[in-house]
Design a protein around this motif. Sequence first.
Motif: not given
Length: 297
Positions: A3-10
Amino acid sequence: MNHFFSINDLSKDEIYRILDDAQHIQEQRTIRSLNKTAALLFYEPSTRTKLSFEKACINSGVSLLSFTPETSSVTKGESLYDTVKTIEAIGADLVVIRHGQERYYEELSNISIPIINAGDGTGEHPTQSLLDLFTIRQEFNRFEGLNVVICGDILHSRVARSNAQALMRLGAHVKMVSQSEWQDPSLSVDYIHMDEAVEEADVLMLLRVQKERHKQQADVNDYLTKYGLTVDREKRMKKDSIIMHPAPVNRGVEIDSSLIECDRSRIFKQMTNGVAIRQAIINTYTTKGGKSYELTY
């Protein structure tokens, strides 16, 4: 990368990989058809984000399931979880969600198909952050050492939060301009005056005054003079600096209307870049990072 919930996921490498993918897409490599199905669940109004996701899906060979809250079982009391679970059950490959509840996605942790956050209340807007990063990199080919000043309604802006976090991780110097009641104490940044910002910034990122999120009606009669980008202030900007804004723009409030399409403005370029970035995001999360293009010569 489910999932891509937050820019901090990357990670930083993953951010650069998506930016590279978007650049290849814009350079008109032959795009592979993904042959997928997606649903766009927008519980809040949107023009740029929703339409650019739709165009990105069309460009990528992703069929769209029709959804509007007003004509769905949401009007009968259906929860967000049950709506998304339904979309998963009927075989969609991806769901994009904008919702007024901050961190709405915490109740969707056991959904197996990828969820892309298109904005959660005053939380984050990670896809906007990526298109802003893409725009900045096209202009300067770096983030390290750039002076970026984010100006406006910081406290209520999911764009400010995502961008500040991403830019600082990538080595940019981030400062902010805001009246005291709209400053966000959760962000470790310095606040400066707009007159300092225009002379210091390589990137001047303006934000909309989000009246719909204020508990009391904001008085914006003298906002442009105190906190906005006037014609006089624009003249004092550095030669190669640029103006950005996630839009929609309150003309004559955060920016003088005559500057919206001036030579240093990248406001409409950001919108163009939004399609390629969202194509790259769709590809990343539906193919587990495989390339969406073939090189052509």
